[in-house]
Scaffold this motif. Structure first.
Motif, PDB file in Angstrom:
ATOM      1  N   LEU A  37      64.682   9.636  24.363  1.00  0.00           N
ATOM      2  CA  LEU A  37      65.297   9.734  23.040  1.00  0.00           C
ATOM      3  C   LEU A  37      66.798   9.992  23.137  1.00  0.00           C
ATOM      4  N   GLY A  38      67.220  10.745  24.159  1.00  0.00           N
ATOM      5  CA  GLY A  38      68.644  10.976  24.342  1.00  0.00           C
ATOM      6  C   GLY A  38      69.405   9.691  24.613  1.00  0.00           C
ATOM      7  N   LEU A  39      68.790   8.789  25.375  1.00  0.00           N
ATOM      8  CA  LEU A  39      69.419   7.491  25.611  1.00  0.00           C
ATOM      9  C   LEU A  39      69.497   6.680  24.323  1.00  0.00           C
ATOM     10  N   VAL A  40      68.438   6.727  23.520  1.00  0.00           N
ATOM     11  CA  VAL A  40      68.453   6.025  22.234  1.00  0.00           C
ATOM     12  C   VAL A  40      69.515   6.616  21.311  1.00  0.00           C
ATOM     13  N   ALA A  41      69.614   7.949  21.280  1.00  0.00           N
ATOM     14  CA  ALA A  41      70.624   8.593  20.433  1.00  0.00           C
ATOM     15  C   ALA A  41      72.028   8.217  20.870  1.00  0.00           C
ATOM     16  N   LEU A  42      72.247   8.107  22.168  1.00  0.00           N
ATOM     17  CA  LEU A  42      73.563   7.719  22.667  1.00  0.00           C
ATOM     18  C   LEU A  42      73.928   6.310  22.204  1.00  0.00           C
ATOM     19  N   MET A  43      73.008   5.366  22.343  1.00  0.00           N
ATOM     20  CA  MET A  43      73.304   3.993  21.940  1.00  0.00           C
ATOM     21  C   MET A  43      73.505   3.886  20.432  1.00  0.00           C
ATOM     22  N   VAL A  44      72.668   4.571  19.644  1.00  0.00           N
ATOM     23  CA  VAL A  44      72.795   4.510  18.189  1.00  0.00           C
ATOM     24  C   VAL A  44      74.114   5.115  17.726  1.00  0.00           C
ATOM     25  N   THR A  45      74.488   6.256  18.317  1.00  0.00           N
ATOM     26  CA  THR A  45      75.734   6.911  17.911  1.00  0.00           C
ATOM     27  C   THR A  45      76.952   6.086  18.289  1.00  0.00           C
ATOM     28  N   VAL A  46      76.930   5.477  19.477  1.00  0.00           N
ATOM     29  CA  VAL A  46      78.064   4.648  19.898  1.00  0.00           C
ATOM     30  C   VAL A  46      78.206   3.429  18.986  1.00  0.00           C
ATOM     31  N   VAL A  47      77.085   2.826  18.579  1.00  0.00           N
ATOM     32  CA  VAL A  47      77.142   1.663  17.692  1.00  0.00           C
ATOM     33  C   VAL A  47      77.776   2.021  16.342  1.00  0.00           C
ATOM     34  N   GLY A  48      77.433   3.184  15.812  1.00  0.00           N
ATOM     35  CA  GLY A  48      77.950   3.560  14.503  1.00  0.00           C
ATOM     36  C   GLY A  48      79.171   4.449  14.510  1.00  0.00           C
ATOM     37  N   ALA A  49      79.726   4.753  15.684  1.00  0.00           N
ATOM     38  CA  ALA A  49      80.883   5.651  15.749  1.00  0.00           C
ATOM     39  C   ALA A  49      82.116   5.002  15.142  1.00  0.00           C
ATOM     40  N   GLN A  50      83.039   5.851  14.685  1.00  0.00           N
ATOM     41  CA  GLN A  50      84.266   5.353  14.068  1.00  0.00           C
ATOM     42  C   GLN A  50      85.186   4.679  15.078  1.00  0.00           C
ATOM     43  N   CYS A  51      85.046   5.044  16.361  1.00  0.00           N
ATOM     44  CA  CYS A  51      85.935   4.488  17.377  1.00  0.00           C
ATOM     45  C   CYS A  51      85.455   3.146  17.912  1.00  0.00           C
ATOM     46  N   THR A  52      84.340   2.640  17.421  1.00  0.00           N
ATOM     47  CA  THR A  52      83.819   1.344  17.856  1.00  0.00           C
ATOM     48  C   THR A  52      83.814   0.371  16.688  1.00  0.00           C
ATOM     49  N   ASN A  53      83.763  -0.922  17.022  1.00  0.00           N
ATOM     50  CA  ASN A  53      83.787  -1.978  16.013  1.00  0.00           C
ATOM     51  C   ASN A  53      82.508  -2.805  16.027  1.00  0.00           C
ATOM     52  N   CYS A  54      81.408  -2.201  16.446  1.00  0.00           N
ATOM     53  CA  CYS A  54      80.143  -2.934  16.465  1.00  0.00           C
ATOM     54  C   CYS A  54      79.675  -3.283  15.056  1.00  0.00           C
ATOM     55  N   ILE A  55      79.942  -2.396  14.107  1.00  0.00           N
ATOM     56  CA  ILE A  55      79.554  -2.599  12.709  1.00  0.00           C
ATOM     57  C   ILE A  55      80.766  -2.320  11.838  1.00  0.00           C
ATOM     58  N   ARG A  56      80.922  -3.081  10.785  1.00  0.00           N
ATOM     59  CA  ARG A  56      82.036  -2.871   9.876  1.00  0.00           C
ATOM     60  C   ARG A  56      81.916  -1.522   9.172  1.00  0.00           C
ATOM     61  N   PRO A  57      83.039  -0.857   8.927  1.00  0.00           N
ATOM     62  CA  PRO A  57      82.995   0.443   8.248  1.00  0.00           C
ATOM     63  C   PRO A  57      82.331   0.339   6.881  1.00  0.00           C
ATOM     64  N   GLY A  58      81.534   1.341   6.578  1.00  0.00           N
ATOM     65  CA  GLY A  58      80.819   1.361   5.309  1.00  0.00           C
ATOM     66  C   GLY A  58      79.677   2.357   5.349  1.00  0.00           C
ATOM     67  N   LYS A  59      78.848   2.278   4.336  1.00  0.00           N
ATOM     68  CA  LYS A  59      77.730   3.204   4.251  1.00  0.00           C
ATOM     69  C   LYS A  59      76.740   3.003   5.390  1.00  0.00           C
ATOM     70  N   MET A  60      76.505   1.747   5.768  1.00  0.00           N
ATOM     71  CA  MET A  60      75.558   1.477   6.843  1.00  0.00           C
ATOM     72  C   MET A  60      76.015   2.084   8.157  1.00  0.00           C
ATOM     73  N   LYS A  61      77.300   2.012   8.438  1.00  0.00           N
ATOM     74  CA  LYS A  61      77.850   2.588   9.667  1.00  0.00           C
ATOM     75  C   LYS A  61      77.668   4.098   9.687  1.00  0.00           C
ATOM     76  N   SER A  62      77.906   4.746   8.544  1.00  0.00           N
ATOM     77  CA  SER A  62      77.730   6.192   8.465  1.00  0.00           C
ATOM     78  C   SER A  62      76.268   6.584   8.619  1.00  0.00           C
ATOM     79  N   ARG A  63      75.383   5.793   8.044  1.00  0.00           N
ATOM     80  CA  ARG A  63      73.963   6.105   8.163  1.00  0.00           C
ATOM     81  C   ARG A  63      73.480   5.969   9.592  1.00  0.00           C
ATOM     82  N   ILE A  64      74.008   5.005  10.318  1.00  0.00           N
ATOM     83  CA  ILE A  64      73.620   4.831  11.721  1.00  0.00           C
ATOM     84  C   ILE A  64      74.068   6.034  12.542  1.00  0.00           C
ATOM     85  N   VAL A  65      75.280   6.527  12.298  1.00  0.00           N
ATOM     86  CA  VAL A  65      75.762   7.694  13.024  1.00  0.00           C
ATOM     87  C   VAL A  65      74.928   8.925  12.683  1.00  0.00           C
ATOM     88  N   ILE A  66      74.573   9.070  11.415  1.00  0.00           N
ATOM     89  CA  ILE A  66      73.724  10.200  11.018  1.00  0.00           C
ATOM     90  C   ILE A  66      72.369  10.118  11.712  1.00  0.00           C
TER      91      ILE A  66
END
Length: 216
Positions: free
Chosen positions: A90-119
């Motif tokens: 689960l820690g590996l999954v949390a790392l990948m999910v957080t990196v995808v939705g982090a503000q310092c990455t551009n995997c997903i455009r900024p918005g509500k979906m990006k914030s929900r992924i980080v949460i």
């Protein structure tokens, strides 16, 4: 910018906690021998972990043996194995999910979906901390109960090993890091919930047409 820095800090704490859980899982020092007799000669020390037990001689030599049967293990060892392995995954999954939705990455455009992924990533880190806390407290309770039980012979009494303390430190890092990630993401989403759009007024010219500068 401040929320992004705090988010990175939470991610770093979560990674450290995840590594600490893996380290505690592999170490054989969950329970160690307790020397409480007055005239006892310390010739060897016994370490008991989730995967093996080790005997450390006074000369420095160490012999470790992996447990032969899984089903013959005590329930706390079986639960500790299962939960620590689940937390590592689960820690590996949390790392990948957080990196995808982090503000310092551009995997997903900024918005509500990006914030929900980080949460979601922060929530997984918090879940990891809660899950790994179960075997740690279970082992600690058994060790303390047996230590103060007069019916248990002194040779069978154990003390809490270094792996338990490493696991508790990793739990604190996971919980604190997950809370930082979730709080920063919620704060960022509250700031961007009601975007304000500005538009220049469209004024007609003398010939009845709109000026082109109004479209810039």
């Amino acid at each position: 910018m401040t929320s992004a820095a705090v988010e990175i800090l939470g991610l770093g704490l979560g990674i450290l906690g995840w590594v600490g859980v893996i380290l505690a899982c592999g170490l054989p020092m969950w329970q160690v021998s307790a020397f409480i007799d007055v005239n006892i000669v310390v010739a060897q020390t016994i370490w008991e972990g989730l995967w093996m037990n080790c005997v450390v001689q006074s000369t420095g030599q160490m012999q470790c043996k992996v447990y032969d049967s899984i089903l013959a293990l005590p329930p706390e060892v079986q639960a500790g194995r299962a939960l620590t392995v689940i937390v590592a995954l689960l820690g590996l999954v949390a790392l990948m999910v957080t990196v995808v939705g982090a503000q310092c990455t551009n995997c997903i455009r900024p918005g509500k979906m990006k914030s929900r992924i980080v949460i979601a990533g922060g929530a997984i880190y918090i879940l990891c901390g809660v899950l790994v806390l179960v075997p740690l407290c279970w082992f600690a309770n058994i060790v303390i109960s047996d230590f103060y039980d007069p019916t248990v012979p002194p040779s069978k009494k154990r003390e809490m090993g270094a792996a338990l303390y490493i696991g508790w430190a990793a739990t604190a890092l996971l919980l604190f890091g997950g809370c930082l990630i979730c709080c920063c993401s919620c704060y960022q989403r509250d700031e961007t919930s009601f975007p304000v759009k500005y538009s220049a007024p469209r004024r007609p010219t003398s010939n009845g047409e709109y000026d082109k500068k109004n479209y810039v």
